[in-house]
Enzyme design. Structure first.
Site, short mmCIF file in Angstrom:
data_model
loop_
_atom_site.label_atom_id
_atom_site.label_comp_id
_atom_site.label_asym_id
_atom_site.label_seq_id
_atom_site.Cartn_x
_atom_site.Cartn_y
_atom_site.Cartn_z
N GLY A 56 -3.03 -8.60 -3.70
CA GLY A 56 -1.60 -8.60 -3.40
C GLY A 56 -0.83 -7.57 -4.21
O GLY A 56 0.33 -7.34 -3.97
N LYS A 57 -1.51 -6.98 -5.21
CA LYS A 57 -0.84 -6.01 -6.10
C LYS A 57 0.49 -6.57 -6.57
O LYS A 57 1.49 -5.87 -6.64
CB LYS A 57 -0.70 -4.66 -5.39
CG LYS A 57 -2.07 -4.08 -5.03
CD LYS A 57 -2.03 -2.75 -4.34
CE LYS A 57 -3.42 -2.17 -4.12
NZ LYS A 57 -4.32 -2.99 -3.27
N ARG A 58 0.50 -7.87 -6.90
CA ARG A 58 1.72 -8.55 -7.32
C ARG A 58 2.17 -8.03 -8.68
O ARG A 58 1.36 -7.55 -9.48
CB ARG A 58 1.50 -10.06 -7.36
CG ARG A 58 1.22 -10.67 -5.98
CD ARG A 58 2.37 -10.41 -5.03
NE ARG A 58 2.29 -11.24 -3.82
CZ ARG A 58 1.92 -10.80 -2.61
NH1 ARG A 58 1.57 -9.54 -2.44
NH2 ARG A 58 1.90 -11.62 -1.59
N THR A 111 -4.96 -9.25 -7.68
CA THR A 111 -4.73 -7.88 -8.18
C THR A 111 -3.27 -7.75 -8.60
O THR A 111 -2.37 -8.32 -7.97
CB THR A 111 -5.06 -6.82 -7.11
OG1 THR A 111 -4.23 -6.99 -5.97
CG2 THR A 111 -6.52 -6.93 -6.69
N ASP A 125 1.41 -0.74 -1.86
CA ASP A 125 0.01 -0.52 -1.49
C ASP A 125 -0.07 0.86 -0.84
O ASP A 125 0.93 1.57 -0.78
CB ASP A 125 -0.53 -1.62 -0.56
CG ASP A 125 -2.01 -1.90 -0.86
OD1 ASP A 125 -2.82 -0.97 -0.73
OD2 ASP A 125 -2.33 -3.03 -1.26
#
Lengths: 317, 317
Positions: free
Chosen positions: B105-107, B141, A109
């Site tokens: 979470g941009k997983r 996300t 992030d």
């Protein structure tokens, strides 16, 4: 002691350069674990019990053989809060057994959010004037796609608490080629990112041969692994894709340094799942995981010696 | 109803195309929240209380004005298990208030691990023959760096449970240019990824104008935003970087469609933090957050009307 130094020391003191992956899949655990879990008072307690007890046995099976465990955070998160309790407990058990703990979250992030992830896994957040340790690992894996300013908050936290960061350099899946091998001015992006790992590692204090900014490299792309290792000789590497993903020995061998160290080969499912029906009790679980690790260690040793006899004939395995 | 349809419907029914970011920073919360939290029995209880109560007020302040909230998972994880309990509770409160919940979470991961992340946030894992809902958001996300085969497990879970996926198309941080704007055959990678989002969205059922595979776009790069929107007219977009990151109106405007919809502008800290010392009680908190959202909504409306009067003179805001 820096993370890079601990990585080197623990690997040297262990029989095999293997990282045990702990990716909980409750429905695939041996029957004895499931039955004991069902005796717990609630669904949440059953989940936490199964994950913690199974990992306790897996760690007991191999703590004298391997230097590290890698916890795949997705498999804990899928079980909600009970899974996160199990994550925290599994980390404690691994630490009590002197294992390095890699939190494999591929977190990423920008700015203050990257710093919050770093606090979650490498240090601790402050609340009400106290430090909350959250999930206290030795290193966390980071997806580099958002660029340098998204990685430095992790590196700064690693510096503050003597922890490590592993950037994804080249993953093991077939689609890894799509973006990671994209070429800019003739050079693949994974190489630019490897150099960034090297450069960020230089900025941290280092007492040994390895920096505290490492890389994750898939052994399913041996050529990429060779390019990476020759570009970044002092970057510690976790090799992924061995075993379950049918990755080859060539890709593993390529990740070690000329001295035959600097890499740990991770395996998860192939060591801890696919349970034959006759597995009865906890003793069986321990001995089976131990046998599988010994077998993998010997496979790796043979492969490494065949590829480059020089360093490995003198190493411990 | 598909996620794309819900995105469209909720946005149309709301006064402002704003997504409220809920990124808990306990030490920066108003004093009245901190004092009430300190009355709880334990540190964990205090953390959960502060995060849940503050978000309950923030949601009460704006639930009739905005269609969605975006929860930045890093800020919950930094508080450990107590933070994850607060995450689960915040999601429930948002749902009770009919808000769409984006788990930011941009997983990212490969194969079965990506599927585990999808289960964690979009569906549920199975354990002991039951479904564990874990963290039950409407969309998550996803960082696309590992390529198509790392994204399809999220899309498959979204299909199964009528949820959404937002790929990072172009982030708002200065380093976003490093890899995301890398050009392959003359085309920036962020455009390739935008087309991938479009293509994956086509594979899901769609009942309305918007697909269920959306994108995250930083308003700090208005040219990139313009390129993205014209390439993917039916992709829902969450615009990030407005407010705290000094992002401009131009970048926001560029993310809306010709019809003046298809995007929600997220703001977090600028709406929910920087508390003046005179804030006394919970009523003050609610009215301050509401005023800030109204002010941001009016700024956006003026900016949008100035940029392209046609669609916005007829819209609700």
């Amino acid at each position: 002691m820096t993370f890079g130094q601990r990585f080197e020391d623990r690997a040297r003191a262990s029989q095999f350069p293997i990282c045990l992956g702990l990716d909980p899949r409750i429905d695939d655990m041996p029957r004895s674990i499931i039955e004991a879990a069902r005796q717990q008072g609630s669904q949440d307690a059953a989940i936490t019990y199964a994950v913690v007890r199974f990992h306790e046995l897996a760690i007991a099976a191999v703590a004298d053989l391997v230097p590290a465990v890698k916890l795949q955070l997705a498999f804990y998160e899928q079980y909600g809060v009970a899974g996160m309790v199990a994550l925290r407990e599994t980390i404690s058990i691994a630490h009590r057994n002197k294992l390095l703990v890699i939190a494999d979250g591929k977190r990423n992030d920008i700015g203050s959010t990257a710093a919050a992830y770093a606090r979650a896994f490498l240090g601790g957040a402050s609340a009400f004037g106290e430090l909350i340790p959250a999930f206290n690992a030795d290193a966390v894996t980071v997806n580099p796609w958002l660029g340098r300013d998204s990685i430095t908050p992790f590196v700064e936290t690693a510096r503050k608490y003597d922890r490590g960061v592993f950037l994804l350099l080249h993953t093991s899946n077939p689609s890894a080629v799509e973006f990671q091998e994209a070429r800019v001015n003739g050079e693949p992006l994974f190489l630019m990112i490897s150099r960034l790992a090297d450069e960020l590692g230089e900025e941290l204090p280092s007492e040994g041969r390895f920096s505290s900014v490492g890389g994750i490299v898939g052994c399913t792309f041996p050529e990429a692994a060779t390019i990476i290792r020759s570009a970044v000789p002092s970057t510690p590497i976790i090799v992924v894709g061995y075993g379950a993903q049918a990755g080859g020995l060539d890709g593993c061998t390529a990740c070690f340094t000329e001295q035959g160290d600097g890499a740990l080969v991770n395996a998860s499912r192939s060591l801890t799942y696919s349970w034959p029906a006759q597995i009865r009790d906890e003793e069986d679980i321990v001995s089976t995981i131990r046998e599988r690790v010994l077998r993998m260690g010997n496979e790796l040793a043979r492969g490494c010696r065949a590829a480059r006899p020089e360093p490995w004939s003198e190493r411990q395995f």
